[in-house]
Design an enzyme around this catalytic site. Structure first.
Site, mmCIF file in Angstrom:
data_model
loop_
_atom_site.group_PDB
_atom_site.id
_atom_site.type_symbol
_atom_site.label_atom_id
_atom_site.label_comp_id
_atom_site.label_asym_id
_atom_site.label_seq_id
_atom_site.Cartn_x
_atom_site.Cartn_y
_atom_site.Cartn_z
ATOM 1 N N GLY A 1 13.105 31.688 40.536
ATOM 2 C CA GLY A 1 14.295 32.421 40.116
ATOM 3 C C GLY A 1 14.591 33.675 40.901
ATOM 4 O O GLY A 1 15.553 34.385 40.606
ATOM 5 N N ARG B 1 5.754 20.681 42.488
ATOM 6 C CA ARG B 1 4.878 21.679 43.107
ATOM 7 C C ARG B 1 3.615 21.748 42.267
ATOM 8 O O ARG B 1 3.612 21.333 41.096
ATOM 9 C CB ARG B 1 5.548 23.049 43.164
ATOM 10 N N SER C 1 -24.396 51.440 53.568
ATOM 11 C CA SER C 1 -23.511 51.100 52.459
ATOM 12 C C SER C 1 -22.168 51.776 52.728
ATOM 13 O O SER C 1 -22.106 53.002 52.848
ATOM 14 C CB SER C 1 -24.084 51.578 51.124
ATOM 15 N N HIS D 1 12.564 30.591 32.243
ATOM 16 C CA HIS D 1 12.316 31.629 33.241
ATOM 17 C C HIS D 1 11.258 32.615 32.759
ATOM 18 O O HIS D 1 10.315 32.958 33.487
ATOM 19 C CB HIS D 1 13.630 32.363 33.543
ATOM 20 N N ARG E 1 19.732 25.299 47.770
ATOM 21 C CA ARG E 1 18.674 26.011 47.048
ATOM 22 C C ARG E 1 17.693 26.656 48.020
ATOM 23 O O ARG E 1 17.441 26.131 49.104
ATOM 24 C CB ARG E 1 17.898 25.054 46.140
ATOM 25 N N CYS F 1 -19.854 49.935 48.522
ATOM 26 C CA CYS F 1 -19.935 50.441 47.159
ATOM 27 C C CYS F 1 -18.670 51.174 46.738
ATOM 28 O O CYS F 1 -18.646 51.811 45.702
ATOM 29 C CB CYS F 1 -21.152 51.352 46.990
ATOM 30 N N LYS G 1 9.328 24.036 48.440
ATOM 31 C CA LYS G 1 10.211 23.031 47.849
ATOM 32 C C LYS G 1 10.524 21.924 48.851
ATOM 33 O O LYS G 1 10.440 20.728 48.532
ATOM 34 C CB LYS G 1 11.500 23.704 47.373
ATOM 35 N N MET H 1 15.365 33.982 44.188
ATOM 36 C CA MET H 1 16.404 33.833 45.212
ATOM 37 C C MET H 1 17.520 32.948 44.679
ATOM 38 O O MET H 1 17.540 32.602 43.504
ATOM 39 C CB MET H 1 15.776 33.308 46.502
ATOM 40 N N TYR I 1 -23.903 42.462 50.602
ATOM 41 C CA TYR I 1 -23.573 42.568 49.184
ATOM 42 C C TYR I 1 -22.324 43.422 48.990
ATOM 43 O O TYR I 1 -21.915 44.183 49.878
ATOM 44 C CB TYR I 1 -24.739 43.159 48.378
#
Length: 906
Positions: free
Chosen positions: A101, A335, A784, A451, A92, A852, A23, A103, A872
């Site tokens: 919402g 934001r 692997s 909210h 704030r 894997c 913020k 805090m 991979y």
């Protein structure tokens, strides 16, 4: 050098989120580009961390706040709490990552018994006393920890006495009396009077915001969103501007594009003569933003200009809060906006077309979690359904569940396995536990900026807001439809909600696969005109990811059907084919014959009976995979898993003996079970140990694999057969199995090794194997990493036990930010992986490496495997698209690889 803790809004920018919070950094950015922002300053996250560590504010903070407060007072020509012309400020929170919402906020700091009269002279008595009432209520709840019901009850008492139903119907005298009642409530609860010193109010509010970082709902939200707990929050102190000062004042929230669909246009909500909390909390149903043109045309035009400037500046969808005070527009916050998964892909594609971002940048605007959400099912439009009502489509998805009326009930019902829909008039931050537990959220108030909507979109939870025909009685736990007769819905009744349309249905509506799954299955042509924009956007983004990624993506598949789906979903091979699954069902009797064999002849006969069955299994998979590589793991689990339970069998035999009905077959079976029984089979006779001890077992499997591969090659499929030996501890084990396998391969005329059609490698799933990877690599064509067992053995966990016994406590206490079985533990397990890759390739340059375990489909873990230099990842077929996308994102976000030349002390 003295640490600086306070920065004016004119001193920062959007790239300083770690210091100024999201913020504060964005407020500074708006000032920087010349937008109208009420003056203020930001107290840094450093100050919060210092406060939380020491239990008190840094020594220099008070003086810095005094200096910056004086600057605001000079700019505004007013003094905080002045009895004639008071300056009021808000306090704030503002963390690095958005936590809507979670805090605390305190508004109207600076009002007291004297300054409220000054404010009344400036803006009217009712406004002044309403503002003071709000301060007392917020300060009491947030700073002093008084239950909000204490204040709400007193408001209800006054409304009842005045015979009114809305707060807005209370007069100035009513509100003045309410302020006196609130001050009494504060004294009764704390033994202290509400502070009349404006600076004392400010300091207390700042510390309350610091403390709210450690509040229960903030901690829970961070755990849910995987936000680190050690960041702290910044605090923004800002001049108050009032949307409730007059009829030509107002407040609202808007988006530069639709956060649900990504469509361009004018999206948002506003209320005239209201404060911002009224819009966000859904206390009053807000009006659509385009109607602001009729209320305040000049402010509306300026707002649209500012929205365009912000999107052009941020190159993304922006979420904006604004206030109009007596016709003057003020920008309170911006934001990069939270959005639905559908909107994320569509916006990324749109921004490419608009020339705003590159294709590679588009990959940073979407993620695997969003793609997973798009693969969720949707309601069957052709099914019979009973529409109850329609609200605002706030967060898409199809959710079916039993209705509950409180956050506590949602958690309790979900914990016992029920699917629930949380029904509230409007949600507030204290509902977070229930929101997380619920399949969907339904409210009768609020819009897309409420909210409930914002939090649901962030979590990917289906949500319908503002269904104002619903009359929700939380006390008696029932819902009726305004203006309709009929039986009410009661707690436990089933409803279905569609977060994409806003529709609410009575009962369970059947669901269908998503269009995205249909696309991946090959049932939708992305180029067809009738194909949705969302499918087209996903197709485009996936093509970009496939183009840039270095990591290949394979699938874990044990059957031809699994393999075929994996190929349709974009898998480039099979990274794990588990052979033990092929020994179940009708073949269990043959396995029992193998286990019970007491002579070489009977054991060999059992193996020979199994070999053609195994060969056919492998041949079918090779046929599906064509030229793609297939990694087949030799049998891994202990043999007793294929036999009856020891307790059940012992009981059966004992009872039969007592009755004189016991058979020799059952006695032999019991003796075999007792012989094979282990106290801790996880560390017992399994994997390579089983193959070495059980003569002929691995040889049978290798022959079946190579025979099937030979038949597949004769039919034209020339892929790669990769034989994987599980649970290696030492190179001698692999050398022994490899020698046997090479002998069989030579008999079949196959060459073995890197670059050949047949390879022999190992599953790296034990710490010792990783530590001696350089030696093991002499006998392995590939590694692997089986990260499931590697996590168990590194941590000393038995997964089946610990997840149900103490993991929840560890997560709650922050010992784990997330389960190490969900996301790779980079500091421990990850270090072993990187070390093994480095040592293996030091012995065998270019050694193929993959993973894997289940981590192969986890977005965060995929980024680690990219940096660790693996070739991979392999995951379940359904997760293949997610892995492809995240592999592409990893290539963009971290194009290089980590330095693998590390010791374990690095």
């Amino acid at each position: 050098m003295t640490t600086r803790y306070v920065f004016d809004f004119s001193e920062g920018d959007k790239d300083q989120k770690a210091l100024l919070g999201g913020k504060g950094a964005n407020l500074a950015e708006m000032v920087k580009i010349g937008l109208p922002v009420p003056p203020g300053f930001t107290i840094t996250t450093d100050a919060c961390r210092d406060y939380l560590y020491k239990g008190k504010a840094p020594a220099s903070l008070a003086d810095e706040v005094t200096t910056h407060l004086a600057s605001i007072e000079a700019a505004m020509g007013r003094t905080l709490g002045d009895p004639v012309n008071p300056l009021l400020v808000s306090v704030r929170s503002g963390a690095m990552f958005s936590m809507p919402g979670m805090m605390e906020t305190v508004l109207n700091i600076g009002l007291n018994d004297d300054s409220v009269l000054g404010l009344a002279g400036m803006a009217g008595e009712r406004f002044a006393w309403d503002s003071y009432r709000r301060l007392l209520q917020m300060f009491g709840k947030t700073v002093l920890g008084i239950d909000s019901d204490v204040f709400e009850a007193r408001i209800e008492q006054v409304k009842h006495a005045r015979r009114v139903t809305q707060d807005t119907e209370l007069t100035a005298a009513d509100l003045a009396a309410l302020c006196g009642s609130f001050k009494t409530a504060i004294f009764n609860a704390t033994g202290e009077r509400f502070p009349q010193d404006p600076r004392a109010q400010l300091d207390a509010a700042i510390e309350a915001v610091f403390r709210s970082w450690s509040g229960e709902r903030a901690v829970l939200y961070r755990r849910q969103e995987r936000i680190p707990h050690d960041l702290g929050t910044a605090v923004n102190v800002q001049t108050m501007v009032f949307g409730n000062m007059s009829e030509d004042s107002g407040t609202g929230v808007c988006f530069t594009r639709d956060p649900s669909t990504g469509d361009k246009g004018v999206y948002g909500d506003f209320l005239m003569n209201a404060q911002g909390e009224d819009v966000v909390a859904g206390i009053r149903n807000a009006r659509p933003l385009h109607e602001l043109d009729g209320e305040s045309p000049a402010a509306y035009r300026q707002l649209l200009e500012n929205m365009n400037r912000l999107e052009a500046h941020y190159h993304d969808l922006c979420d904006i809060e604004f206030t109009i005070e007596r016709g003057t527009l003020w920008m309170l916050q911006t934001r990069v906006g939270k959005r639905t998964a559908e909107a994320a892909f569509r916006i990324a594609s749109q921004l490419i077309d608009e020339g705003v971002i590159t294709e590679e940048q588009a990959l940073t605007r979407v993620n695997g979690a969003q793609l997973s959400q798009l693969m969720f099912p949707r309601f069957d439009a052709s099914a019979a359904s009973a529409l109850l009502t329609k609200g605002v489509a706030a967060s898409p998805g199809a959710a079916v569940g039993k209705i509950v009326f409180s956050s506590v009930a949602a958690k309790e019902w979900a914990d016992r396995g029920e699917d629930v829909i949380l029904v509230r008039t409007e949600t507030n931050p204290d509902d977070l536990v229930g929101m997380i537990a619920s399949r969907g959220i339904l409210t009768s108030r609020g819009g897309k900026t409420s909210h409930a909507a914002v939090v649901a979109r962030g979590m990917g939870t289906t949500c319908v807001c503002g269904a104002d025909e619903l009359v929700i009685d939380s006390v008696h736990k029932s819902i009726t439809i305004r203006g309709q007769a009929g039986e009410p819905l009661r707690e436990g009744d089933v409803v279905s909600i569609d977060g994409g349309t806003g529709q609410v249905f009575r009962g369970a509506v059947p669901v269908m696969p998503s269009a995205i799954v249909e696309y991946f299955e090959g049932n939708l042509d992305p180029a067809a005109e009738e194909t949705s924009d969302t499918v087209k956007a996903v197709h485009r983004i996936m093509a970009i990811a496939d183009k840039v990624r270095r990591l290949r993506v394979r699938a874990n598949a044990d059957t031809p059907d699994d393999a075929a789906r994996a190929v349709r979903f974009g898998a480039e091979g099979i990274g794990l084919c588990r052979t033990e699954h092929m020994f179940l069902g009708d073949r269990r009797e043959l396995v029992e014959r193998l286990i019970l064999a007491e002579t070489d002849e009977t054991r060999e006969a059992a193996l020979e009976a199994l070999r053609p069955l195994q060969r056919q299994d492998f041949q079918d998979i090779f046929a599906v995979m064509g030229e793609r590589p297939v990694t087949v793991r030799l049998i891994d689990p202990p043999l007793h898993e294929f036999l009856p339970n020891i307790v059940e069998m012992a009981t059966k035999v004992a009872v039969a003996e007592e009755r004189g009905e016991a058979t020799e077959k059952d006695r032999v079976m019991l003796r075999a079970i007792e012989r094979l029984h282990e106290s801790n089979p996880m560390f017992g006779l399994r994997g390579v140990r089983l193959g070495i001890v059980t003569k002929g077992l691995f040889e049978m499997q290798v022959r079946a694999i190579l025979e099937a591969f030979h038949l597949a090659r004769k039919s034209g499929s020339v892929g790669t057969a990769e034989i994987m030996v599980p649970l290696i501890d030492t190179h001698q084990e692999l050398e022994l199995v490899r020698t046997q396998a090479l002998k069989i391969a030579r008999e079949k005329g196959e060459n073995v090794g890197p670059g050949e059609n047949v390879m022999i490698g190992t599953m790296m799933e034990l710490p010792r194997a990783c530590l001696t990877a350089g030696q093991i690599a002499e006998y392995a064509d590939f590694f692997s990493f089986g990260t499931n067992d590697l996590t168990q053995t590194t941590w000393g966990f038995s997964r089946d036990d610990v997840e149900g016994s103490f993991f929840s406590t560890y997560l709650e206490k922050g010992i784990f930010p997330v389960s190490p079985f969900e996301t790779i533990d980079e500091d421990g397990v990850g270090r072993l992986v990187k070390y093994a890759v480095h040592k293996g390739r030091a012995t065998t340059p270019g050694l193929k490496t993959g993973v894997c375990g289940e981590h192969g489909g986890d977005p965060e873990s995929i980024h680690f495997f990219h940096k660790a230099g693996l070739d991979y990842v392999s995951c379940s077929p359904f997760r293949v698209p997610v892995a492809r996308l995240e592999a592409g994102r990893a290539a963009v976000l971290a194009p290089g690889m980590d330095d693998l030349a590390v010791g374990l002390d690095a």
